[in-house]
Design a protein around this motif. Structure first.
Motif, PDB file in Angstrom:
ATOM      1  N   GLN A 472       0.988  -1.144  -0.027  1.00 21.76           N
ATOM      2  CA  GLN A 472       0.068  -0.040  -0.082  1.00 21.76           C
ATOM      3  C   GLN A 472       0.989   1.139   0.057  1.00 21.76           C
ATOM      4  O   GLN A 472       0.621   2.273  -0.711  1.00 21.76           O
ATOM      5  CB  GLN A 472      -0.772   0.035   1.275  1.00 21.76           C
ATOM      6  N   TYR A 473       1.866   1.105   0.909  1.00 16.87           N
ATOM      7  CA  TYR A 473       2.566   2.365   1.294  1.00 16.87           C
ATOM      8  C   TYR A 473       3.507   2.662  -0.071  1.00 16.87           C
ATOM      9  O   TYR A 473       3.863   3.698  -0.581  1.00 16.87           O
ATOM     10  CB  TYR A 473       3.726   2.191   2.172  1.00 16.87           C
ATOM     11  N   ALA A 474       3.802   1.585  -1.085  1.00 23.33           N
ATOM     12  CA  ALA A 474       4.369   1.884  -2.325  1.00 23.33           C
ATOM     13  C   ALA A 474       4.015   2.887  -3.261  1.00 23.33           C
ATOM     14  O   ALA A 474       4.790   3.567  -4.026  1.00 23.33           O
ATOM     15  CB  ALA A 474       4.455   0.682  -3.156  1.00 23.33           C
ATOM     16  N   ARG A 475       2.766   3.329  -3.101  1.00 28.14           N
ATOM     17  CA  ARG A 475       2.181   4.544  -3.977  1.00 28.14           C
ATOM     18  C   ARG A 475       3.129   5.728  -3.431  1.00 28.14           C
ATOM     19  O   ARG A 475       3.058   6.624  -4.290  1.00 28.14           O
ATOM     20  CB  ARG A 475       0.883   4.754  -3.473  1.00 28.14           C
ATOM     21  N   SER A 476       3.606   5.796  -2.437  1.00 33.40           N
ATOM     22  CA  SER A 476       4.275   6.926  -2.067  1.00 33.40           C
ATOM     23  C   SER A 476       5.822   7.081  -2.388  1.00 33.40           C
ATOM     24  O   SER A 476       6.662   8.083  -2.013  1.00 33.40           O
ATOM     25  CB  SER A 476       3.969   7.499  -0.615  1.00 33.40           C
ATOM     26  N   LEU A 477       6.317   6.085  -2.853  1.00 30.93           N
ATOM     27  CA  LEU A 477       7.678   5.766  -3.234  1.00 30.93           C
ATOM     28  C   LEU A 477       8.119   6.350  -4.534  1.00 30.93           C
ATOM     29  O   LEU A 477       8.179   5.618  -5.486  1.00 30.93           O
ATOM     30  CB  LEU A 477       8.021   4.451  -2.821  1.00 30.93           C
ATOM     31  N   THR A 478       8.172   7.680  -4.581  1.00 32.53           N
ATOM     32  CA  THR A 478       8.612   8.417  -5.826  1.00 32.53           C
ATOM     33  C   THR A 478      10.129   8.673  -6.022  1.00 32.53           C
ATOM     34  O   THR A 478      10.372   9.289  -7.175  1.00 32.53           O
ATOM     35  CB  THR A 478       7.730   9.509  -6.010  1.00 32.53           C
ATOM     36  N   LYS A 479      10.873   8.370  -5.082  1.00 24.69           N
ATOM     37  CA  LYS A 479      12.350   8.631  -5.447  1.00 24.69           C
ATOM     38  C   LYS A 479      13.182   7.553  -5.430  1.00 24.69           C
ATOM     39  O   LYS A 479      14.254   7.728  -4.763  1.00 24.69           O
ATOM     40  CB  LYS A 479      12.606   9.577  -4.317  1.00 24.69           C
ATOM     41  N   HIS A 480      12.849   6.512  -6.401  1.00 23.59           N
ATOM     42  CA  HIS A 480      13.741   5.298  -6.491  1.00 23.59           C
ATOM     43  C   HIS A 480      15.039   5.782  -6.797  1.00 23.59           C
ATOM     44  O   HIS A 480      15.851   5.106  -6.538  1.00 23.59           O
ATOM     45  CB  HIS A 480      13.114   4.385  -7.372  1.00 23.59           C
ATOM     46  N   GLU A 481      15.229   6.837  -7.837  1.00 22.94           N
ATOM     47  CA  GLU A 481      16.671   7.020  -8.437  1.00 22.94           C
ATOM     48  C   GLU A 481      17.483   7.583  -7.133  1.00 22.94           C
ATOM     49  O   GLU A 481      18.550   6.912  -6.848  1.00 22.94           O
ATOM     50  CB  GLU A 481      16.525   7.997  -9.222  1.00 22.94           C
ATOM     51  N   LEU A 482      16.865   8.391  -6.460  1.00 19.09           N
ATOM     52  CA  LEU A 482      17.643   9.138  -5.402  1.00 19.09           C
ATOM     53  C   LEU A 482      18.016   7.910  -4.281  1.00 19.09           C
ATOM     54  O   LEU A 482      19.252   8.052  -3.633  1.00 19.09           O
ATOM     55  CB  LEU A 482      16.583  10.048  -4.547  1.00 19.09           C
ATOM     56  N   ALA A 483      17.049   7.095  -3.868  1.00 17.23           N
ATOM     57  CA  ALA A 483      17.384   6.035  -3.008  1.00 17.23           C
ATOM     58  C   ALA A 483      18.389   5.198  -3.597  1.00 17.23           C
ATOM     59  O   ALA A 483      19.425   4.874  -2.646  1.00 17.23           O
ATOM     60  CB  ALA A 483      16.080   5.314  -2.675  1.00 17.23           C
ATOM     61  N   SER A 484      18.293   4.775  -4.656  1.00 19.10           N
ATOM     62  CA  SER A 484      19.295   3.798  -5.273  1.00 19.10           C
ATOM     63  C   SER A 484      20.796   4.259  -5.154  1.00 19.10           C
ATOM     64  O   SER A 484      21.923   3.743  -4.932  1.00 19.10           O
ATOM     65  CB  SER A 484      18.777   3.174  -6.525  1.00 19.10           C
ATOM     66  N   LYS A 485      20.622   5.789  -5.563  1.00 24.02           N
ATOM     67  CA  LYS A 485      22.095   6.577  -5.309  1.00 24.02           C
ATOM     68  C   LYS A 485      22.578   6.413  -3.658  1.00 24.02           C
ATOM     69  O   LYS A 485      23.816   6.249  -3.747  1.00 24.02           O
ATOM     70  CB  LYS A 485      21.852   7.861  -5.890  1.00 24.02           C
TER      71      LYS A 485
END
Ligand code: FAD
Lengths: 515, 264
Positions: A472-485
């Motif tokens: 459910q929470y995944a809907r707010s995870l918009t910063k995958h690129e920043l996180a992976s960095k």
């Protein structure tokens, strides 16, 4: 107005001297009438300080800075070493989850992003444990590396750290500093009587030094709680229904080789009815078994600690019986009553799983020094706020300690009982339910009196492999690129640091030999 | 020639090193071999060139740090290098006269050997920088637990950079030769007393040849990161002026310098 000009601190343990030091150092000038704040410490030479309490938080650095004691002094005179983390071993029986870290440094990029939920999606670094994936510090601990390059770390990199220290030597250091440099008066004598009135404490009587008067009194008399309990009758709020341990067996273990590497973290290894702490100082380890006598006999507990020590050093001498400390888990109904504040063991006790006692001493004493009432008339206002704040801190600490026990899959009676619903504070229970579906949020712990940050909760929760369905929470995870960095950055930071940092022992050597 | 032996954490446990901010051991150097990874930093401080073909030694990437008349101009005491006490200490204005120091100078008295991809640290056992009982707080190489100190780790990582940089430099020079991008550099030194001297034996980028390269080759050089290095080398020739400036302290300084690239 009746001004507050004098403090009498009863007790010369860590609590007494830290409190006296903070009071004296933060009110070192005279007032407009030329009057100074006097601080007197009375300590008995027949009742000794408890002699344990060797792990601190990073807050100890700012506390010592306030008092005016340099880090190098603590290293030189209190056998101190650096603490970068706690490592919990065997809190799970799964082999692959047999240990995890609670480091003092925050996860990579935490000023801009919390990468935890991204880690929870299992798309990143899924093989790695949480703390290792988000923070460089567990690797430094694994490799026995120091938190910084050298004595003058100000110019360069420094990981967050607290200290491990020799409690007895630390008290001597504090005492000398307070009496020599901060003008703290020192009376070595037994307090034999506490004389009270409706206003609170009038004076204390000593065996050989007469009556000692003060405008305010601080009870740092340890478990005996001479002022707050015996004289002022403030009772304890029992917390043994949440945290079950009630005993500690203590043992100091000299290193087999005086130059051997020193662990840069507190080791905490789960046992049948509790856990064993293991703290590396310069010449010895301090170890102790914290357990519940309801679930294990003294004999069995002795065998447990002996086994642990033998596993470290087969040649270690095991005493016939270990020093045993028994305690009640809980905290004062009021920490500040009338003109008396209790700080240290007199104010309550929680098992030393996260070295919270010294931290609570620092917080109480700092708060007292900062909010010091100018006169009697406003004292109740300050007391009310102090009590509310400290009660909140103790309750949150109890919850945080409890968290460590909740996700264990150990099956001994002690561990199973720890998971019983009625032993879990409600607030924690509700949060745990929510955390099944979302990560721990900063806003879960955003009060001004918070002691453990959301980050600490994350390290414990995800270190214990709590499963979170973030669908459910995944809907707010918009910063995958920043996180992976950030995950990438953490890896390269680990590479760089391991190539540069000296060993923990090496840094201690450097400090000890520096002029 | 220094004699390098393998550093051993047991045998050399007590060894400590003194840091010489003037890098006095290099006081007589004129040319210093350079790693490819050093071009960016060094080219802003010293001329970066390639040495000429010589049957004994292959052509090498190098930085010019002085001339035989002066020795290494970046060392403060070059001009009287012969009569320096072995363990002289330097004040701040007696330090290295540039913002960058080639790795091969910085890493002295250490050196490395590579065996099966593993780097072994060597050291010059005769170096006066190893003075265990020196009063100027020498840094130990090992902690009492036998682990490498931060100082040794720092040398070790410089050595690793030196090793990878020098392998890359060899490949770089090879690429320049294949594309025939190098041409001799001839230098005329004009001294204060009126003397002049020709100095030859170095090579630099041939700008005309570079300009004639086809777009594909240029693109390839660019993606390989070589084009930046080529440009840096060309620009670095300006640093000859800096060397001239540094001769001012000498009795007979250079007053003018002429550079000529003989474009083939
Ligand atoms: C097993 C164990 C492990 C611990 N580990 C940690 C840890 O890792 N980290 C941490 O932060 N904390 C730890 N703690 C807590 C820590 O030890 C205490 O918080 C800290 O030492 C403060 O103690 P204190 O000064 O309040 O009391 P004490 O050290 O007991 O001092 C009491 C003082 O009162 C004086 N006194 C008593 N009676 C009289 C009298 N009648 N007249 C005059 N003086 C008197 C004594 O002389 C003494 O000076 C641990 C505690 C225990 C029991």
């Amino acid at each position: 107005m009746t001004p507050i000009d004098s403090f009498v601190v009863v007790g010369g343990g860590t609590a007494g001297w830290l409190t006296a030091g903070l009071l004296a150092a933060s009110h070192s000038l005279q007032n407009e009438n030329g009057k100074r704040l006097t601080v007197t410490v009375i300590e008995s030479d027949t009742v000794h300080p408890i002699g344990v309490g060797e792990g601190t938080w990073p807050t100890m650095r700012s506390t010592l800075a306030k008092i005016g004691i340099a880090e190098s002094e603590v290293i030189k005179h209190a056998s101190a070493t650096f603490k970068q983390a706690s490592k919990f071993v065997d809190w799970h029986t799964h082999q692959e989850r047999s240990s995890y870290y609670h480091p003092f440094s925050a996860p990579q990029g935490s000023a801009n992003i919390d990468i935890t939920p991204y880690w929870l999606t299992n798309k990143y670094e899924a093989i790695q444990q949480y703390a290792q994936a988000v923070c460089f510090q567990p690797t430094l601990c694994d490799q026995g590396l120091a938190p910084k390059l050298g004595v003058n770390a100000k110019q360069s990199f420094s990981a967050n750290y607290g200290f491990h220290l020799d409690a007895g030597k630390f008290i001597t250091l504090l005492r000398n500093h307070c009496t020599n440099n901060l003008g703290v008066k020192h009376i070595v004598d037994d307090v034999t009587d506490v004389v009270t009135s409706v206003e609170g404490i009038n004076y204390v009587t000593t065996a050989n030094s007469g009556h000692v008067y003060g405008d305010m009194f601080v009870d740092c008399s340890g478990f005996s709680a001479l002022l707050i309990e015996k004289a002022l009758k403030v009772s304890m709020v029992d917390a043994s229904n949440v945290l079950f341990s009630d005993s500690a067996l203590v043992h100091q273990l000299p290193y087999a080789d005086t130059h051997q590497p020193i662990a840069c973290h507190t080791l905490s290894t789960a046992q049948e009815a509790g856990w064993i702490w293991d703290i590396g100082l310069q010449e010895r380890r301090g170890t102790g078994y914290v357990y519940s006598s309801r679930y294990q006999s003294g004999e069995e507990a002795t065998a447990t600690l002996s086994r642990y020590i033998k596993a470290i050093d087969t040649n270690a001498e095991i005493p016939e019986s270990f020093r045993k400390i028994s305690y009640k888990t809980g905290y004062r109904e009021k920490f500040w009553e009338k003109n008396c504040v209790s700080i240290g063991l007199s104010s309550g006790f929680l098992e030393p799983l996260e070295a919270s006692s010294l931290m609570l001493i620092e917080q109480s004493a700092s708060q007292l020094a900062e909010q010091l009432p100018a006169c009697r008339e406003v004292m109740p206002h300050v007391a009310k706020r102090f009590n509310a704040s400290l009660t909140y801190k103790w309750q949150r600490t109890i919850e945080f300690l409890k968290l460590h026990y909740l996700l264990s899959n150990r099956n001994e009676a002690f561990w199973l009982a720890n998971k019983a619903q009625d032993s879990i504070p409600e607030r924690l229970q509700l949060l745990l339910e929510e955390w099944q579906y979302r990560p721990v949020l900063d806003s879960d712990f955003s009060g001004i009196d918070e002691v453990f940050s959301a980050q600490s909760y994350r390290y414990i929760l995800y270190g214990m492999a709590h499963s979170t369905q973030v669908s459910q929470y995944a809907r707010s995870l918009t910063k995958h690129e920043l996180a992976s960095k950030q995950f990438q950055l953490n890896k390269s930071l680990i590479m760089q640091l391991t190539e540069r940092l000296p060993s923990h022992r090496g840094l201690i050597d450097t400090i000890l030999t520096a002029q | 020639m220094p004699t390098y032996i393998t550093l051993d954490s047991k045998a050399h446990k007590k060894l400590a090193i003194r840091v010489d901010k003037n890098f006095g051991h290099a006081a007589k150097f004129n040319l210093v071999s350079l790693g490819f990874n050093e071009i960016a930093t060094i080219s802003g401080c010293m001329p970066v060139v390639v040495t000429t073909d010589d049957t004994n030694t292959p052509q090498k990437l190098a930085a010019v740090v002085g001339w035989p008349e002066f020795g290494n101009l970046f060392c403060s005491d070059t001009l009287e290098a012969d009569n320096l006490p072995a363990n002289k200490h330097y004040s701040d204005d007696e330090q290295w006269q540039g913002h960058a120091v080639p790795l091969s100078i910085q890493t002295y008295p250490f050196n490395y050997a590579i065996e099966k991809d593993k780097l072994t640290v060597l050291f010059d056992q005769d170096s006066s920088l190893f003075t265990a009982n020196d009063s100027a707080s020498p840094s130990p190489l090992f902690a009492s637990d036998g682990s490498p100190s931060a100082t040794l780790k720092q040398y070790r990582s410089m050595l690793a950079n030196l090793a990878s940089g020098s392998a890359q430099a060899t490949a770089y020079v090879k690429a320049l030769l294949e594309l025939e991008l190098l041409s001799p550099l001839s230098i005329t030194l004009h001294f204060k007393n009126g003397d002049t001297r020709e100095s030859n034996g170095l090579m630099t980028i041939n700008e005309e040849k570079l300009a004639q390269l086809d777009a594909n080759t240029i693109h390839k050089l660019h993606t390989q990161g070589l084009l930046v290095a080529i440009n840096a080398m060309m620009l670095s020739l300006r640093q000859y002026n800096r060397l001239v400036q540094l001769t001012r302290r000498a009795e007979n300084p250079i007053v003018k310098i002429g550079l000529k690239t003989a474009n083939l």
